[in-house]
Scaffold this active site. Structure first.
Site, short mmCIF file in Angstrom:
data_model
loop_
_atom_site.label_atom_id
_atom_site.label_comp_id
_atom_site.label_asym_id
_atom_site.label_seq_id
_atom_site.Cartn_x
_atom_site.Cartn_y
_atom_site.Cartn_z
N CYS C 86 35.24 42.87 40.97
CA CYS C 86 36.66 42.51 41.08
C CYS C 86 36.98 42.10 42.52
O CYS C 86 36.52 41.08 42.99
CB CYS C 86 37.53 43.67 40.58
SG CYS C 86 39.21 43.18 40.19
N HIS C 194 35.09 45.38 35.17
CA HIS C 194 34.81 46.65 35.84
C HIS C 194 33.81 47.50 35.06
O HIS C 194 34.22 48.28 34.20
CB HIS C 194 36.10 47.47 35.96
CG HIS C 194 37.06 46.96 36.98
ND1 HIS C 194 37.04 47.37 38.28
CD2 HIS C 194 38.07 46.08 36.88
CE1 HIS C 194 38.01 46.77 38.96
NE2 HIS C 194 38.65 45.97 38.14
N GLU C 196 32.37 50.15 36.05
CA GLU C 196 32.58 51.58 36.35
C GLU C 196 33.71 52.17 35.50
O GLU C 196 33.84 53.39 35.42
CB GLU C 196 32.86 51.78 37.85
CG GLU C 196 34.27 51.52 38.32
CD GLU C 196 34.64 50.03 38.46
OE1 GLU C 196 33.85 49.17 38.01
OE2 GLU C 196 35.72 49.74 38.99
#
Ligand SMILES: Nc1ncnc2c1ncn2[C@@H]1O[C@H](COP(=O)(O)OP(=O)(O)O)[C@@H](O)[C@H]1O
Ligand SMILES: [Mg+2]
Lengths: 744, 87, 228, 87
Positions: C86, C194, C196
């Site tokens: 990002c 993302h 994560e």
């Protein structure tokens, strides 16, 4: 540069008295006299009048609402800190506290939607981290008129963009909220934001400045001429003539706030021995934070040297410096001798911090500029000795002869009525709003917007927090006391449906003009109603905010006490959402369906207004139904639970089919119109068929089995006198598309 | 054709966090003779012929007031150049 | 192995990455301040999402002048894995470590939702845990995720197989549906989604694990070669 | 003192969704003689004295190349005016 030109000429104390200039700052004759005769025993100068106008505004002093707020139920064994501090705290075990508070930014947002919304978010975040808590979630509660013009649409999109820009940037997920549309909010949109934080209970900070010799430290953004007199301004009502009051707006700077937040949490967590107190600079900026900190500590005074205050603009006057509402600023009291230690922490984080004064013996609150004393007032006179008004109360005219008969909906084609209901903006999906919010940053969001309450897990523990905002102003308009009860009940229902037990609430009391007895009546009754319900659900009020004078050309908004509730889920396996999970599951309605039509969405939809006497509500019954649902969830009997609110039972059923694109085949002996009744205390629950016996045994007479979840993507509900029959996919698209379409 | 260049800037008393962050970064990079930096918006609007200068002025002011600038926080000014064709 | 996570002023996903690596992948991980000037002792560098410097001017534009950047450039040049997520992707393009740039989404709005991605190259060190053309679900959360590069660059990206992930339903207007690309050498990946945020089923998806696992497998296989 | 006005615009080939949205909105409001609208950034940089014009040009180009504009998608140009004091 011509310096003289910039030097504002301030009125003399005599001019202020003779020309009643204090009035333009929002002080009444009586209040001015009080300052002159009882507090100072002399004429206040311009700066001093400014200090009092800020501190004695409704926003800072709660002078009109204090006697009402006293009626709130605030006790509870888990309450660590109730109303009074920046935010309240509730013990959730494991040495952890949940901290939450809500704030209204209605008037700033009406003036400048984007910045009004951003600074609202920024302000509530500071309230949370100044307690020593890390913000873990935000919610936003919005009330708009139905968009009709491009300006309306622009306004709404700017509010939403403002909330998203601030929360997303600072990295706090916006996980929920509520958005409803009614022309009662035409000139007074409501923008309420709530923040939830998590902290270790041994790290609590307070906003107090004690101990003579200790330093007052200014942290964060420089002070400019923005939002001056905003606090007194926020408490003014708008009308067409007062348009000129709409003065300078503040710009939010989430980047600076992020640095300030990390730095403050660092100081609180790692240097607490050096810290005496910390508070954010909100309404009435420097004066309110410093005077409140001084007054709260008790027994000391304070001196501030304004030449040391970081300034963004040249030649600012003491009045401007003290009342500026520049954002992203904090005030700390630091132990003498520990200043360097603390200033170094801020420096490491790239945040400006300077000592601007110190705590003194005695009780003088003194301001110096260029070596002169420019204000000198007793500390307590600003904060704790503001006047308190006991306003008169009178039943509003529209409640005196309200029709006791319930509205009777006219339903020729049940399916068509249901489809029309699903496209009402209050009912329609709010995805186009919350899709612009980062709902997942911090990676703890277990239930994102779209179900009843949002659920955020507590990392490294088997527990989670559920949170929601609710209130239906229409109900309060028809009956402020019962409507107040219902607001809390609905919030609790949402919390319970998500598998949580209510912990407590915060609120934003959005009301009209308290000096008008009929509008004061609404405030007073609503608070009593909320309090009844808080006690019943064991959900004390731990914080809140008051926004009065939401009135335009003498017409007030609906009484709208936003309720923000947080609940605790012990055991992540109990997290429950509203979506049906699998075909074959049994669908139940929990709770009695009565004749709940006055104030309902269907009354509004079919008649264009709401009227009559509000339908009945039984708080004991509500509590009983909620307990049954929570018991069923905790006994692992429930696959989905959804509270029934606006739009009634059939709307709740339709919503439950949308998430996983399942269908239902249901039968009920209720007539079609009852499917739109908004009787309270009800849930739609689905369970695995093998749990039928256990569930029915637990529920007794209180749950009716309506039928089954199906996998054919079709909603079929047979009623006593007709049936609903529609394609779930079609209905879903109508429901999902209505809001973006009306905002295009 | 007319080419209208519109400049929109924050009012003096309004904080521009973006400009502030850029100026600080320039300072860190060693451009310390940059005393001040303002950041605003710059529009180039191409307007079709067949409209008098007075009407054009009126229209541009209108557009700016309504949409391009936010009167709560921003000022604007503009110049008009006649052009042969769209730039 | 040991991961570094760079933290810039305004980064806000560094802890999310930290927990993903520490709690889910069970690997060593350390936050590294933007003020540092060395990345010695690390096997892979992660650049988190967020709003470095508020995304003021352009996303990533100011962060790329941080003291740590020369060390990052050095690290990348040495061939070790660098993953920018990002805002991390935006910083990598601004710093010239990846081609192209990230513009405002076509909708001009921030978008947060889970998106299906197509694995376009399963041979990279970041995607070896996936199969070619596999669909994985990862959340996106960005306002400036619209990848742009000129035609020449796009041709090169395709020719070198540098496009690792593509959106199935292009939510932001990216050229060629690009969600993630590597540099020519293949050791620097920038992606808008993302991973994560997708490492536990309770958060909605665990497809992100594959990306971290690929990196770990790569580093560990090289350790074996080096020591074996 | 010198006042440097820097204009940063998107390159022609780049679509700017914000500019597009504004132009569409203007169309809806009935301003249909607006043929084209571009939106860029506008900087006003005040630079201290004591630097030659050549050096100033070099410095401004530097700042723009490095930071104010992104060469992938943006162009810039600037003018310099000498001023008596900061504006
Ligand atoms: N302004 C908003 N911001 C974030 N989420 C919102 C907003 N408005 C509505 N939502 C979400 O949309 C869902 C439906 O909201 P609402 O219709 O108010 O639910 P309910 O009637 O069950 O209280 C909820 O999950 C809520 O959190
Ligand atoms: Mg609900």
């Amino acid at each position: 540069m011509d310096k003289v030109m910039n030097q504002p000429v301030e009125a003399t104390p005599e001019q202020i008295r003779d020309q009643k200039l204090y009035q333009s700052m929002g002080l009444s004759d009586h209040e001015y006299q009080l300052i002159k005769d009882d507090v100072l025993h002399r004429l206040p100068n311009y700066t001093e009048v400014g200090l009092f106008s800020g501190m004695w505004s409704e926003h800072c002093s709660y002078k009109n609402s204090k006697p009402v707020l006293k009626k709130f139920y605030t006790k509870g064994e888990h309450v660590v800190k109730g109303p009074g501090e920046g935010a309240g705290i509730i013990d959730i075990g494991d040495n952890q506290g949940v901290v939450f508070k809500a704030e209204s930014h209605n008037h700033p947002s009406a003036v400048e939607p984007f910045q009004g919304a951003t600074t609202g978010v920024g302000g509530i975040l500071r309230d949370i981290f100044s307690m020593g808590a890390r913000p873990i979630a935000c919610l936003d509660s919005l009330r708009f008129s139905t968009p009709k013009t491009d300006e309306d649409r622009y306004f709404i999109s700017q509010i939403v963009a403002g909330i998203s820009s601030y929360g997303n940037c600072i990295g706090v997920p916006t996980v929920g909220g509520d958005t409803t549309f009614d022309d009662a909010y035409e000139h007074n949109p409501l923008v309420n934001v709530m923040c939830v934080g998590l902290m270790d209970l041994d790290k609590i900070e307070v906003g107090a400045a004690a101990g003579a010799g200790n330093s007052i430290v200014y942290v964060g953004a420089k002070t400019g001429r923005d939002g001056i007199n905003g606090a007194s301004f926020a408490s003014f009502q708008f009308d067409s003539e007062h348009e000129s009051q709409r003065s300078a707006v503040q710009v939010g700077d989430p980047f600076t706030e992020k640095l300030v937040m990390e730095a403050c949490l660092d100081v609180i967590n790692n240097h607490s021995d050096s810290l005496v107190g910390i508070q954010d600079m909100g309404a009435a900026g420097l004066v309110s934070s410093s005077a409140e900190m001084g007054s709260k500590a008790g027994g000391n005074g304070m001196v501030l040297d304004l030449d040391l205050v970081p300034q963004r603009e040249a030649d600012m006057t003491p009045f401007e410096l003290m009342l500026s509402e520049s954002q992203e600023r904090m005030l700390l009291c630091v132990k003498a001798g520990h200043e360097d230690e603390v200033l170094t922490v801020f420096d490491d984080h790239g945040v400006d911090a300077v000592v601007i004064g110190h705590v003194t013996e005695g009780d003088h609150y003194q301001l110096l500029q260029h070596g002169n004393v420019v204000a000198d007032v007793p500390v307590d006179s600003l904060a704790s000795q503001a006047p308190v008004y006991h306003r008169e109360s009178e039943v509003p005219a529209h409640l005196k002869d309200s029709d006791t008969k319930q509205f009777v909906p006219e339903i020729k084609n049940p399916t068509a009525t249901l489809k029309q209901m699903l496209t009402q903006l209050t009912i329609a999906s709010k995805e186009s709003i919350y899709q612009t919010y980062d709902t997942q940053v911090q990676t703890n969001t277990v239930v994102a917007p779209g179900s009843d309450a949002a659920v955020v897990r507590v990392r490294h523990y088997d527990k989670a927090l559920a949170m929601t905002t609710d209130v239906n102003g229409r109900y309060l308009y028809l009956n402020p006391r019962i409507g107040g009860q219902m607001a809390v009940a609905e919030a609790a229902r949402n919390i319970v449906a998500s598998g949580a037990v209510p912990l407590g609430i915060t609120d934003c009391l959005n009301f009209g003009n308290p000096e008008k007895p009929d509008q004061f009546y609404e405030l007073d009754q609503a608070v009593m109603g909320m309090s009844d319900a808080c006690e019943k659900f064991n959900a004390p009020v731990i914080s809140g905010n008051v926004s009065l004078n939401n009135e335009y050309d003498n017409v007030p908004i609906y009484p709208t006490p936003m309720v923000g509730m947080v609940g605790l889920i012990k055991g992540l396996k109990h997290v429950t959402t509203q979506d049906f999970k699998q075909a074959g599951d049994l669908v139940y309605v929990v709770g009695r369906t009565g004749n709940g039509f006055n104030g309902s969405q269907i009354q509004k939809m079919q008649t264009g207004k709401i009227s009559g006497k509000l339908f009945d509500f039984d708080l004991d019954y509500e509590a009983q139904m909620q307990q049954l649902v929570i018991d069923a969830i905790q006994n692992d009997l429930v696959h989905s639970a959804h509270d029934i609110s606006e739009g009634g039972l059939i709307t709740a059923v339709a919503e439950s089919t949308f998430g996983n694109q399942l269908g239902v085949d249901l039968t009920s002996d209720l007539p079609v119109d009852r499917f739109f009744s908004e009787s309270q205390s009800r849930f739609i629950v689905s369970i695995a068929s093998e749990n039928q016996d256990a569930f029915e045994k637990l529920m007794g007479e209180n749950a009716d089995c309506l039928g089954k979840v199906t996998d054919d993507n079709h909603l079929f509900v047979s009623a006593a006198d007709g049936y609903f029959d529609m394609d779930v996919d079609d209905a879903f698209h109508l429901w999902k598309g209505a809001l973006p379409c009306s905002l295009k | 054709m007319a080419l209208v260049k519109v400049y929109v800037n924050y009012k003096k008393s309004i904080l521009n966090p973006e400009a502030q962050a850029i100026q600080k970064a320039l300072g860190r990079l060693g451009y310390d003779n940059v005393n001040d930096l303002k950041l605003g918006k710059y529009f180039e609007i191409t307007v079709a012929d067949g409209i008098s200068r007075d009407d054009l002025n009126k229209e541009i002011n209108d557009i700016c007031d309504k949409m391009l600038a936010n009167y709560n926080m921003e000022n604007y000014h503009y110049d008009i150049t006649e052009t042969e064709a769209a730039q | 192995m040991k991961f570094a996570i760079l933290a810039f002023p305004g980064s806000n996903c560094e802890m999310d990455l930290y927990y993903a690596i520490q709690d889910i992948m069970n690997e060593e991980v350390e936050l590294v301040s933007y003020k540092k000037n060395s990345l010695e002792g690390f096997d892979a560098v992660l650049i988190p999402g967020g709003f470095s410097y508020g995304d003021y001017l352009r996303s990533g534009a100011i962060a790329r002048f941080s003291p740590i950047i020369p060390a990052l450039q050095e690290f990348a040049k040495s061939g070790r894995p660098v993953l920018g997520i990002c805002n991390g992707f935006q910083i990598l393009t601004e710093a010239g470590l990846l081609p192209g740039s990230l513009q405002k989404n076509v909708s001009a709005k921030f978008i947060c939702q889970t998106e299906p991605l197509v694995v376009n190259n399963a041979g990279s060190l970041f995607s070896s845990a996936f199969k070619l053309a596999q669909i994985i679900n990862l959340p996106i959360a960005h306002g400036d995720g619209n990848y742009y590069c000129d035609q020449e660059t796009l041709k090169r990206l395709i020719a070198n197989d540098q496009i690792i992930f593509k959106y199935r339903n292009n939510p932001n207007g990216s050229v060629a549906n690009i969600a993630g690309i590597t540099n020519k050498a293949g050791n620097v990946l920038g992606m808008m989604p993302h991973p994560e945020r997708a490492v536990e089923d309770i958060l909605g998806s665990s497809d992100g694990i594959g990306i971290f696992q690929s990196i770990i497998n790569y580093v560990k296989s090289r350790e074996v070669v080096a020591h074996g």
